[in-house]
Design an enzyme around this catalytic site. Structure first.
Site, mmCIF file in Angstrom:
data_model
loop_
_atom_site.group_PDB
_atom_site.id
_atom_site.type_symbol
_atom_site.label_atom_id
_atom_site.label_comp_id
_atom_site.label_asym_id
_atom_site.label_seq_id
_atom_site.Cartn_x
_atom_site.Cartn_y
_atom_site.Cartn_z
ATOM 1 N N TYR A 267 0.197 -32.174 -76.307
ATOM 2 C CA TYR A 267 -0.905 -31.301 -75.897
ATOM 3 C C TYR A 267 -1.028 -30.071 -76.786
ATOM 4 O O TYR A 267 -1.896 -29.244 -76.573
ATOM 5 C CB TYR A 267 -0.703 -30.831 -74.447
ATOM 6 N N LYS B 172 12.278 -39.963 -73.102
ATOM 7 C CA LYS B 172 12.216 -41.245 -73.806
ATOM 8 C C LYS B 172 12.965 -41.042 -75.139
ATOM 9 O O LYS B 172 12.454 -41.354 -76.222
ATOM 10 C CB LYS B 172 10.737 -41.609 -74.021
ATOM 11 N N ASP C 17 10.086 -44.315 -68.094
ATOM 12 C CA ASP C 17 9.565 -45.584 -67.561
ATOM 13 C C ASP C 17 10.373 -46.019 -66.337
ATOM 14 O O ASP C 17 9.818 -46.484 -65.332
ATOM 15 C CB ASP C 17 9.546 -46.682 -68.644
ATOM 16 N N ASP D 119 2.073 -34.845 -66.897
ATOM 17 C CA ASP D 119 0.685 -35.050 -66.474
ATOM 18 C C ASP D 119 0.553 -36.393 -65.747
ATOM 19 O O ASP D 119 -0.008 -36.490 -64.656
ATOM 20 C CB ASP D 119 -0.212 -35.022 -67.724
#
Ligand code: NAD
Length: 354
Positions: free
Chosen positions: A120, A187, A220, A244
């Protein structure tokens, strides 16, 4: 207090919320400033200086959603505002109020999202642009990376400084509100140098907060746990993009976007706003659920130290949801869906029950 109604359904939820807050007799008065589509029409910019100055003057603002056109046009007003005011922490409490139609019981999760960097940050290179062609050439020459000529590129910076601020914030929040566990999502197995910084910094900080449980899991897998055993999660801290997505997932667990409040906190300023967007599909119809915005105002009252008014407001909202007589369409009413105004009226009435 600075009020930014925003656009789309923003003015409708803002109006409902102001009526409810006014009924609490807190003495709060509103000074309204425009942003988004009305501001472009009036001032040629979606976030006029006077709106930012007003937030800086009052330190705190209540804000409705603002539209960001996809792909082109102006950059997200929300992202720009968070960066301009250094609102580095986005906090989205996701709690099921009894009576709300949901698939789950007992969900009480707080998503803490880093708000200033990651994908972002706005470091973007348009497909085919000279800048991107130079970058492609540099990456090929220096590192052997071959970016296809028909690709666009967004850059993902994650710093130790911003990670430290947000992870500290998450632990402080957990301590202040008596939470038992902080879960950090990442991740780092794939993005070793961005999420790697996030994970290593987070793990090192967790050592300073031994009284609160800590776990780090891949985002995940976190999504899988949220869909399976959401009651196991407590405070979740995430980088910007995952935050988000996961906060909308959590909104889905507690009855939808109409139920999910939020706040953006910085060291100097705080902006309270619902998780949902401007909902153009239902704007102007008087049917939007105002609860997310009303609960955002409840968080604002708590932030201002008005704990009694905040508790009274939350009890009022909880009572209306538990009774289930007055519900907007998104809350799957059994009879005729309530309008936004009727939902606000019911909450105002419930404030006086005690
Ligand atoms: P959205 O949240 O506006 O709407 C998604 C779906 O949820 C729609 O079907 C909508 O009708 C429904 N919905 C949302 N809030 C609701 C409520 N309170 N009551 C009942 N139903 C509700 O998401 P979107 O359509 O992806 O985004 C629309 C615009 O809002 C985009 O321009 C986006 O960039 C912007 N946006 C702004 C903010 C913000 O200002 N903080 C946040 C998210 C999205």
């Amino acid at each position: 207090m600075t009020l930014i109604p925003g656009d789309g359904v923003g003015p409708e939820v803002a109006d409902a919320t102001c009526r409810v807050i006014d009924a609490l007799d807190t003495g709060i008065t509103w000074e309204s400033h425009d942003a988004g589509v009305p501001a472009i029409e009036a001032h040629g910019t979606p976030m006029p200086e006077h709106t930012i100055d007003a937030i800086k003057a009052t330190g705190v603002a209540l804000k409705g959603p603002v539209t960001t056109p996809v792909g082109k046009g102006f950059r997200s007003v929300n992202v720009a505002l968070r960066q301009e005011l250094d609102l580095y922490a986005s906090v989205r409490p996701c709690r099921i109020y009894p009576g709300t139609p949901t698939r789950w019981d007992g969900v009480d999760i707080v998503v803490v999202r880093e708000n200033t960097e990651d994908l972002y940050e706005g470091i973007e290179f348009e497909m085919g642009s000279d800048e991107l062609n130079k970058l492609r050439g540099y990456l090929k020459y220096m590192h052997g990376f071959a970016i296809p000529s028909d690709a666009g590129v967004s850059v993902k910076p994650i710093s130790v400084t911003a990670t430290t601020d947000i992870v500290d914030f998450a632990f402080d929040y957990a301590r202040t509100y008596g939470r038992r566990k902080v879960t950090l999502g990442h991740k780092a197995n794939i993005m070793k140098f961005s999420d790697g910084v996030w994970l290593q910094t987070g793990e090192a900080l967790a050592d300073h907060y031994r009284q609160i449980d800590f776990e780090a899991i891949q985002v995940d897998e976190l999504a899988m746990w949220l869909a399976w055993y959401p009651g196991e999660l407590d405070v979740i801290v995430l980088p910007n993009l995952y935050g988000d997505i996961i906060s909308d997932l959590c909104a889905g667990l507690i009855g939808g976007l109409g139920m999910a409040p939020g706040m953006n906190i910085g060291k100097q300023y705080a902006v309270f706003e619902p998780t949902h967007g401007s909902a153009p599909d239902i704007a102007g119809q008087g049917v939007v659920n105002p609860v997310a915005m009303i609960l955002s105002a409840m968080l604002m009252l708590r932030h201002l130290g008005r704990d009694d008014s905040a508790a009274r407001l939350e009890r009022g909202v909880a009572r209306v949801l538990a009774e289930g007589r007055v519900r907007t369409g998104d809350l799957r009413p059994t009879g005729k869906p309530a309008t936004t105004a009727e939902m606000a009226d019911a909450i105002i009435e419930a404030l006086d029950v005690g």
